[in-house]
Design an enzyme around this catalytic site. Structure first.
Site, short mmCIF file in Angstrom:
data_model
loop_
_atom_site.label_atom_id
_atom_site.label_comp_id
_atom_site.label_asym_id
_atom_site.label_seq_id
_atom_site.Cartn_x
_atom_site.Cartn_y
_atom_site.Cartn_z
CB ALA A 124 41.08 8.22 -68.51
CD GLU A 127 40.36 6.71 -60.26
OE1 GLU A 127 40.14 6.29 -59.10
OE2 GLU A 127 41.48 6.99 -60.69
N PRO A 128 35.42 4.55 -60.67
CG PRO A 128 35.62 2.23 -60.77
CD PRO A 128 36.37 3.49 -61.06
CD GLU A 363 33.86 17.62 -71.52
OE1 GLU A 363 34.25 18.79 -71.44
OE2 GLU A 363 33.99 16.93 -72.57
N1 CAA Z 1 39.72 25.49 -62.63
C1 CAA Z 1 40.99 25.43 -62.19
N2 CAA Z 1 41.33 24.91 -61.00
C2 CAA Z 1 40.34 24.44 -60.23
C3 CAA Z 1 39.00 24.46 -60.62
C4 CAA Z 1 38.70 25.02 -61.88
N3 CAA Z 1 37.46 25.07 -62.36
N4 CAA Z 1 38.25 23.91 -59.64
C5 CAA Z 1 39.10 23.56 -58.66
N5 CAA Z 1 40.36 23.87 -59.02
C6 CAA Z 1 41.58 23.66 -58.27
C7 CAA Z 1 41.61 24.44 -56.96
O1 CAA Z 1 42.09 25.75 -57.16
C8 CAA Z 1 42.56 23.59 -56.13
O2 CAA Z 1 43.89 23.82 -56.53
P1 CAA Z 1 44.98 24.45 -55.51
O3 CAA Z 1 44.95 23.63 -54.26
O4 CAA Z 1 46.26 24.38 -56.28
O5 CAA Z 1 44.50 25.86 -55.27
C9 CAA Z 1 42.25 22.18 -56.58
O6 CAA Z 1 41.62 22.29 -57.85
C10 CAA Z 1 41.34 21.42 -55.66
O7 CAA Z 1 40.22 22.22 -55.43
P2 CAA Z 1 39.38 22.10 -54.09
O8 CAA Z 1 40.28 22.00 -52.90
O9 CAA Z 1 38.38 23.18 -54.13
O10 CAA Z 1 38.73 20.64 -54.26
P3 CAA Z 1 37.26 20.15 -54.07
O11 CAA Z 1 37.36 18.69 -53.94
O12 CAA Z 1 36.55 20.93 -53.01
O13 CAA Z 1 36.55 20.55 -55.48
C11 CAA Z 1 36.00 20.02 -57.77
C12 CAA Z 1 37.07 20.08 -56.69
C13 CAA Z 1 35.82 21.41 -58.36
C14 CAA Z 1 34.68 19.52 -57.23
C15 CAA Z 1 36.56 19.03 -58.80
O14 CAA Z 1 36.73 17.76 -58.23
C16 CAA Z 1 35.67 18.90 -60.04
O15 CAA Z 1 35.72 19.75 -60.92
N6 CAA Z 1 34.91 17.81 -60.13
C17 CAA Z 1 34.18 17.49 -61.35
C18 CAA Z 1 35.04 16.62 -62.22
C19 CAA Z 1 34.55 16.54 -63.63
O16 CAA Z 1 34.20 17.54 -64.27
N7 CAA Z 1 34.56 15.33 -64.17
C20 CAA Z 1 34.23 15.09 -65.55
C21 CAA Z 1 35.20 14.11 -66.12
S1 CAA Z 1 35.51 14.16 -67.84
C22 CAA Z 1 34.19 13.42 -68.55
O17 CAA Z 1 33.08 13.85 -68.35
C23 CAA Z 1 34.37 12.23 -69.42
C24 CAA Z 1 34.36 12.44 -70.85
O18 CAA Z 1 34.99 11.69 -71.54
C25 CAA Z 1 33.50 13.49 -71.51
#
Ligand code: CAA
Length: 379
Positions: A124, A127-128, A363
């Site tokens: 989880a 979120e909304p 994802e």
């Molecule tokens: N792997 C590891 N670390 C990562 C990463 C990755 N792919 N992407 C970002 N990070 C880390 C960054 O290194 C950073 O960490 P540090 O500050 O320690 O260096 C931190 O995350 C934040 O990164 P950013 O400052 O770049 O943040 P951002 O807001 O610009 O970007 C994002 C973040 C990549 C967009 C992230 O929010 C993201 O991946 N969003 C998508 C979320 C997602 O996949 N949701 C799916 C939910 S699960 C689901 O689908 C339900 C289910 O039940 C199947």
């Protein structure tokens, strides 16, 4: 990269194929129609060792490699992508992250029954108001003595109603943005923890997706999965691990669309011949086959890199981005090849399209995969 599968990998692929054809395929249309969770099938997947495939035997897992897991996921998703996502979430988003980063207590208490398939897990994060922009967590936990008190709402949780154990990300220090997020292990039935109604979805209808509501849920300190403040890091790295799972799910749909199209085109006659002999159909089938193979290579490359202990972030995102696109395109082409028959339930391919679409969304959407790939290019 080695293009030959090992004896063990081939055996796992065959086991998954036999199980999928005998136990999952016959009821796939019915479960989709009735949005019915495949309880018995999930139980049997557990008995086969498919719910904790990559977990080491030390924690009651099957100790298989990532390539084997992808091969099994493809076979299962080929007949029913709903079953695929249930299996993928438990393996990739729950067991994988817990084994890699969880405390000894969490692994002993929760990982073992999850890996044995006796308990089901959910993840989880969304979120909304925090989907793609996942750092914006509003769910929060406040420390009170030996407990954390958890409040908030999670959305789109796969296995949301059916799971026993939930990996839940929550803000524990809002001023620190993503460095103030912590991952908790929550059990079903804890006071103040409720789930919403099952979402009425376009596809993967027999998997259950719902919201989760937390109202002053008391979470013991020992249920912090990793360190306080490392929850976002945990979620991101876990999702990297999930993405070859969804790529494999998408590949299953892409392969199934191709197989169904080849089969149908050799049965259906038009203009005095099997439609397979028409170039219009052959060009479509060839494009479908090439794209499926390319998606498979990307997916197995990501899996092989992980098995070799190398960085696979970019490759996992590439695999998910491409395989999910191919799943949608192949399913659309399959419907076109089937003509009117492709538009009705009996021929499966309309379900393939409905199931395929979500692989471009959950994802991490395709747009998020592109963002991750671009960032990795300059890392
Ligand atoms: N792997 C590891 N670390 C990562 C990463 C990755 N792919 N992407 C970002 N990070 C880390 C960054 O290194 C950073 O960490 P540090 O500050 O320690 O260096 C931190 O995350 C934040 O990164 P950013 O400052 O770049 O943040 P951002 O807001 O610009 O970007 C994002 C973040 C990549 C967009 C992230 O929010 C993201 O991946 N969003 C998508 C979320 C997602 O996949 N949701 C799916 C939910 S699960 C689901 O689908 C339900 C289910 O039940 C199947």
């Amino acid at each position: 990269m080695n293009f030959e599968f090992t004896e063990e990998q081939l055996m796992i692929q065959q086991t998954a194929r036999d199980f999928a054809e005998a136990e999952i395929a016959p009821t796939a249309i019915e479960r989709d129609k009735e949005a019915k969770f495949p309880t018995e099938i999930v139980k049997k997947l557990g008995e086969l060792g498919f719910m904790g495939m990559m977990v080491s035997p030390e924690y009651d897992g099957a100790g298989m490699d990532t390539v084997s897991y992808c091969l099994a996921m493809i076979e299962i998703s080929k007949v029913d992508a709903s079953v695929g996502v249930i299996m993928s979430v438990n393996n990739s988003l729950v067991c994988f992250g817990i084994e890699k980063w969880g405390s000894d207590y969490i692994k002993e208490t929760y990982l073992k029954p999850l890996a044995r398939g006796e308990k089901l897990g959910a993840f989880a994060l969304s979120e909304p108001e925090a989907g793609s922009d996942a750092t914006q967590q509003k769910t929060y936990a406040v420390k009170e003595g030996d407990y954390w008190v958890l409040n908030g709402i999670k959305n789109w949780t796969t296995n949301g109603q059916t799971a026993d154990y939930y990996v839940v990300m929550a803000q524990t220090d809002p001023e620190k943005r993503h460095k103030g997020i912590t991952a908790f292990l929550i059990e079903k039935g804890w006071e103040g923890f409720e789930h919403g109604a099952k979402e009425d979805k376009l596809g993967i209808r027999s998997s259950d997706t719902c919201s989760l509501m937390f109202t002053n849920v008391k979470v013991p300190e020992q249920n912090v999965i990793w360190e306080v403040g490392k929850g976002f890091n945990f979620a991101m790295n876990t999702l990297n691990g999930g993405r070859y799972g969804i790529a494999s799910q998408a590949l299953g749909i892409a392969e199934a669309s191709l197989d169904a199209s080849v089969k149908y085109s050799r049965q259906r006659k038009a203009f005095g011949t099997e439609i397979f002999n028409l170039q219009a159909i052959q060009f479509k089938l060839s494009d479908m086959a090439v794209k499926t193979e390319a998606a498979k290579l990307l997916t197995l490359q990501a899996a092989s890199l992980k098995d070799a202990g190398k960085n696979y972030i970019k490759e996992a995102s590439m695999a998910k981005l491409y395989a999910s696109r191919v799943a949608v395109e192949n399913a659309l082409d399959a419907i076109q090849i089937h003509g009117g028959y492709g538009y009705v339930r009996e021929y499966h391919v309309e379900r393939f399209l409905r199931d395929a679409k979500i692989t471009e969304i959950y994802e991490g959407t395709s747009e998020i995969q592109k963002l991750i790939i671009a960032r990795e290019l300059i890392r």
